[in-house]
Motif scaffolding. Structure first.
Motif, PDB file in Angstrom:
ATOM      1  N   LEU A  65      41.144  50.228  14.146  1.00  0.00           N
ATOM      2  CA  LEU A  65      41.878  49.364  13.101  1.00  0.00           C
ATOM      3  C   LEU A  65      43.205  49.343  13.442  1.00  0.00           C
ATOM      4  N   PHE A  66      43.900  50.296  14.086  1.00  0.00           N
ATOM      5  CA  PHE A  66      45.279  50.322  14.424  1.00  0.00           C
ATOM      6  C   PHE A  66      45.506  49.084  15.237  1.00  0.00           C
ATOM      7  N   LYS A  67      44.739  49.231  16.276  1.00  0.00           N
ATOM      8  CA  LYS A  67      45.053  48.338  17.510  1.00  0.00           C
ATOM      9  C   LYS A  67      44.989  46.978  17.028  1.00  0.00           C
ATOM     10  N   LYS A  68      43.937  46.648  16.332  1.00  0.00           N
ATOM     11  CA  LYS A  68      43.805  45.075  15.817  1.00  0.00           C
ATOM     12  C   LYS A  68      45.025  44.863  14.932  1.00  0.00           C
ATOM     13  N   ALA A  69      45.163  45.659  13.838  1.00  0.00           N
ATOM     14  CA  ALA A  69      46.468  45.293  12.966  1.00  0.00           C
ATOM     15  C   ALA A  69      47.929  45.064  13.844  1.00  0.00           C
ATOM     16  N   PHE A  70      47.758  45.942  15.034  1.00  0.00           N
ATOM     17  CA  PHE A  70      49.153  45.801  15.649  1.00  0.00           C
ATOM     18  C   PHE A  70      49.021  44.597  16.379  1.00  0.00           C
ATOM     19  N   ALA A  71      48.070  44.019  16.976  1.00  0.00           N
ATOM     20  CA  ALA A  71      47.983  42.856  17.722  1.00  0.00           C
ATOM     21  C   ALA A  71      48.274  41.635  16.718  1.00  0.00           C
ATOM     22  N   ALA A  72      47.955  41.498  15.272  1.00  0.00           N
ATOM     23  CA  ALA A  72      48.207  40.673  14.448  1.00  0.00           C
ATOM     24  C   ALA A  72      49.739  40.804  13.864  1.00  0.00           C
ATOM     25  N   SER A  73      50.498  41.951  13.742  1.00  0.00           N
ATOM     26  CA  SER A  73      51.916  41.882  13.651  1.00  0.00           C
ATOM     27  C   SER A  73      52.629  41.516  14.445  1.00  0.00           C
ATOM     28  N   MET A  74      52.095  41.694  15.846  1.00  0.00           N
ATOM     29  CA  MET A  74      52.860  41.474  17.024  1.00  0.00           C
ATOM     30  C   MET A  74      53.167  39.896  16.916  1.00  0.00           C
ATOM     31  N   VAL A  75      52.002  39.234  16.711  1.00  0.00           N
ATOM     32  CA  VAL A  75      51.909  37.827  16.845  1.00  0.00           C
ATOM     33  C   VAL A  75      53.077  37.185  15.685  1.00  0.00           C
ATOM     34  N   LYS A  76      52.926  37.888  14.497  1.00  0.00           N
ATOM     35  CA  LYS A  76      53.649  37.758  13.427  1.00  0.00           C
ATOM     36  C   LYS A  76      55.262  37.838  13.827  1.00  0.00           C
ATOM     37  N   MET A  77      55.718  38.899  14.343  1.00  0.00           N
ATOM     38  CA  MET A  77      56.962  39.194  14.767  1.00  0.00           C
ATOM     39  C   MET A  77      57.643  38.352  15.977  1.00  0.00           C
ATOM     40  N   GLY A  78      56.502  37.951  16.466  1.00  0.00           N
ATOM     41  CA  GLY A  78      56.993  36.992  17.753  1.00  0.00           C
ATOM     42  C   GLY A  78      57.318  35.623  17.251  1.00  0.00           C
ATOM     43  N   LYS A  79      57.006  35.396  16.030  1.00  0.00           N
ATOM     44  CA  LYS A  79      57.631  34.147  15.422  1.00  0.00           C
ATOM     45  C   LYS A  79      58.926  33.932  14.625  1.00  0.00           C
ATOM     46  N   ILE A  80      59.600  35.353  14.712  1.00  0.00           N
ATOM     47  CA  ILE A  80      60.758  35.476  14.113  1.00  0.00           C
ATOM     48  C   ILE A  80      61.832  34.275  14.815  1.00  0.00           C
ATOM     49  N   GLY A  81      62.549  33.591  13.743  1.00  0.00           N
ATOM     50  CA  GLY A  81      63.609  32.651  14.127  1.00  0.00           C
ATOM     51  C   GLY A  81      63.504  32.017  15.459  1.00  0.00           C
ATOM     52  N   VAL A  82      62.273  31.719  15.806  1.00  0.00           N
ATOM     53  CA  VAL A  82      62.102  30.937  16.957  1.00  0.00           C
ATOM     54  C   VAL A  82      62.705  29.621  17.118  1.00  0.00           C
ATOM     55  N   LEU A  83      63.270  29.109  18.407  1.00  0.00           N
ATOM     56  CA  LEU A  83      63.945  27.952  18.453  1.00  0.00           C
ATOM     57  C   LEU A  83      62.743  26.993  19.194  1.00  0.00           C
ATOM     58  N   THR A  84      62.632  25.849  18.763  1.00  0.00           N
ATOM     59  CA  THR A  84      61.664  25.039  19.428  1.00  0.00           C
ATOM     60  C   THR A  84      62.531  23.671  19.509  1.00  0.00           C
ATOM     61  N   GLY A  85      61.810  22.837  20.389  1.00  0.00           N
ATOM     62  CA  GLY A  85      62.474  21.357  20.833  1.00  0.00           C
ATOM     63  C   GLY A  85      63.876  21.467  21.255  1.00  0.00           C
ATOM     64  N   LYS A  86      64.662  20.820  20.488  1.00  0.00           N
ATOM     65  CA  LYS A  86      65.883  20.747  21.052  1.00  0.00           C
ATOM     66  C   LYS A  86      67.043  21.803  20.316  1.00  0.00           C
ATOM     67  N   GLN A  87      66.572  22.612  19.587  1.00  0.00           N
ATOM     68  CA  GLN A  87      67.132  23.506  19.126  1.00  0.00           C
ATOM     69  C   GLN A  87      67.476  24.598  20.065  1.00  0.00           C
ATOM     70  N   GLY A  88      66.784  24.668  21.122  1.00  0.00           N
ATOM     71  CA  GLY A  88      67.024  25.634  22.423  1.00  0.00           C
ATOM     72  C   GLY A  88      67.207  25.229  23.488  1.00  0.00           C
ATOM     73  N   THR A  89      66.828  25.843  24.458  1.00  0.00           N
ATOM     74  CA  THR A  89      66.809  25.255  26.030  1.00  0.00           C
ATOM     75  C   THR A  89      65.825  26.163  26.760  1.00  0.00           C
ATOM     76  N   VAL A  90      65.796  25.907  28.028  1.00  0.00           N
ATOM     77  CA  VAL A  90      64.862  26.540  29.093  1.00  0.00           C
ATOM     78  C   VAL A  90      65.829  26.971  30.341  1.00  0.00           C
ATOM     79  N   ARG A  91      66.116  28.405  30.150  1.00  0.00           N
ATOM     80  CA  ARG A  91      67.168  28.641  31.126  1.00  0.00           C
ATOM     81  C   ARG A  91      66.366  28.634  32.585  1.00  0.00           C
ATOM     82  N   ALA A  92      67.280  28.217  33.759  1.00  0.00           N
ATOM     83  CA  ALA A  92      66.785  28.540  34.855  1.00  0.00           C
ATOM     84  C   ALA A  92      67.004  29.759  35.256  1.00  0.00           C
ATOM     85  N   ASN A  93      67.920  30.691  34.896  1.00  0.00           N
ATOM     86  CA  ASN A  93      68.244  32.051  35.154  1.00  0.00           C
ATOM     87  C   ASN A  93      68.309  32.670  33.763  1.00  0.00           C
ATOM     88  N   CYS A  94      67.592  33.726  33.563  1.00  0.00           N
ATOM     89  CA  CYS A  94      67.425  34.356  32.144  1.00  0.00           C
ATOM     90  C   CYS A  94      68.567  35.073  31.867  1.00  0.00           C
TER      91      CYS A  94
END
Length: 352
Positions: free
Chosen positions: A317-346
């Protein structure tokens, strides 16, 4: 006390700038989270998050996730515990300005970056080196295509799986940010926060109390430095005594490993299985053996303690819930399209 309705101008500020919104709207009044602000923030998060998707690189770089996984497998062999830091890297990135890889940026003579802040100084150089290695491989295969922010998200997922957690599909298409400021790391939840403080901070990121309890389970792997919990051993709430809620036997063990003033030593956050992604962290919390105040505070309400007991008894139950919450957390304040860039050097910001 009533809740003031934000003006149209305030809504615009909320969408554009979290910090200005906090100043304008006075986030907490009488200990209550401003509901209207949370709604606006969640709307903003949803708008950005809707533009990332699973399989984003299917055509532009179809082997992207495989390359990340292969390089990580080499890293795990060289340093078995590195995955815990890669998971933490994702947390620390997303909670400061969103999931846009600002944590990877090096400081310059004109700017002190996030990684120089006390919460981030505990990351070993090898963590950033692994990300660099992955990025170089991806650049040689798909030039300026895969963002550093997505690399962090993929690496966190693969680390969870490596230690025994549940695999989950990572929506991708994040872009990298163009700033990294040390003073913005105040958004990181410290280990000394209680449940009320943590709940308010997580709400700012569009995460609820269940997410808080679930994501705290990341402490089932990895280590912690002594200063992050020394107050619980020697000066809890300024009393010059230890935290009375901490299990006595466990406290004695911690004191042996972390004598007063020690800033170098490390302890396992989950002594029972520090390199296994399981639910033993929650079992420890139920017996007053949560390492941090932020861990043990999960038992302070009936709702959160119930969730802790559920996870302690049911690892799946924990592992399943953790996976779902990680996906949710991974969407915080994301930049898409021209909002951001793709760095050649991180480590270096693209300003163009």
């Amino acid at each position: 006390m009533g809740i003031e309705r934000p003006t149209t101008t305030t809504y615009k500020i909320c969408v554009g700038s979290l910090r200005e919104c906090l100043k304008e709207m006075a986030l907490v009044r009488g200990g209550s989270l401003l509901l209207s602000f949370a709604v606006v923030l969640c709307m903003n998060l949803a708008a950005s998050a809707s533009q990332i998707r699973v399989g984003y690189y299917a055509w532009s770089c179809p082997k992207a996730e495989l390359i990340v996984k292969k390089e990580l497998n080499k890293a795990f062999k060289a340093s078995p515990g590195i995955g815990a830091d890669l998971l933490r890297l994702h947390f620390h990135d997303c909670f400061v300005g969103g999931c846009e890889a600002s944590i990877l940026v090096d400081s310059t003579k004109d700017n002190i970056a996030e990684k120089e802040s006390p919460p981030n100084e505990t990351f070993e150089d090898e963590v950033f080196d692994v990300i660099d290695t992955i990025k170089k491989r991806l650049e040689s295969t798909c030039k300026r295509t895969v963002s550093c922010a997505d690399i962090i998200a993929f690496a966190a997922r693969d680390s969870v799986v490596h230690y025994g957690g549940k695999y989950y599909s990572v929506p991708s298409g994040r872009k990298d940010g163009r700033k990294s400021l040390i003073n913005e790391t105040i958004d990181l939840p410290p280990p000394t926060f209680n449940l009320t403080q943590l709940t308010a901070l997580f709400a700012l990121k569009g995460l609820n109390r269940d997410d808080l309890v679930t994501l705290s389970g990341a402490h089932t792997i990895g280590v912690a430095h002594c200063p992050s919990f020394a107050d619980r051993l020697y000066n809890y709430s300024g009393t010059l005594k230890g935290d009375p809620s901490l299990d006595y036997v466990y406290a004695k063990k911690l004191k042996r490993e972390c004598p007063p003033g020690n800033t170098v030593n490390e302890v396992d956050m989950d002594p029972q299985s520090s390199l296994t992604f399981d639910s033993s962290f929650y079992k420890a919390v139920t017996t007053h053996r949560g390492l941090f105040t932020s861990d043990q505070t999960l038992m302070s309400t009936s709702a959160t303690s119930y969730k802790v007991y559920q996870y302690a008894k049911n690892p799946n139950l924990f592992k399943k819930a953790f996976a779902a919450s990680m996906v949710k957390m991974g969407k915080i304040g994301v930049l898409t399209g021209k909002q951001g860039t793709v760095r050649a050097n991180c480590r270096v910001i693209n300003y163009s």
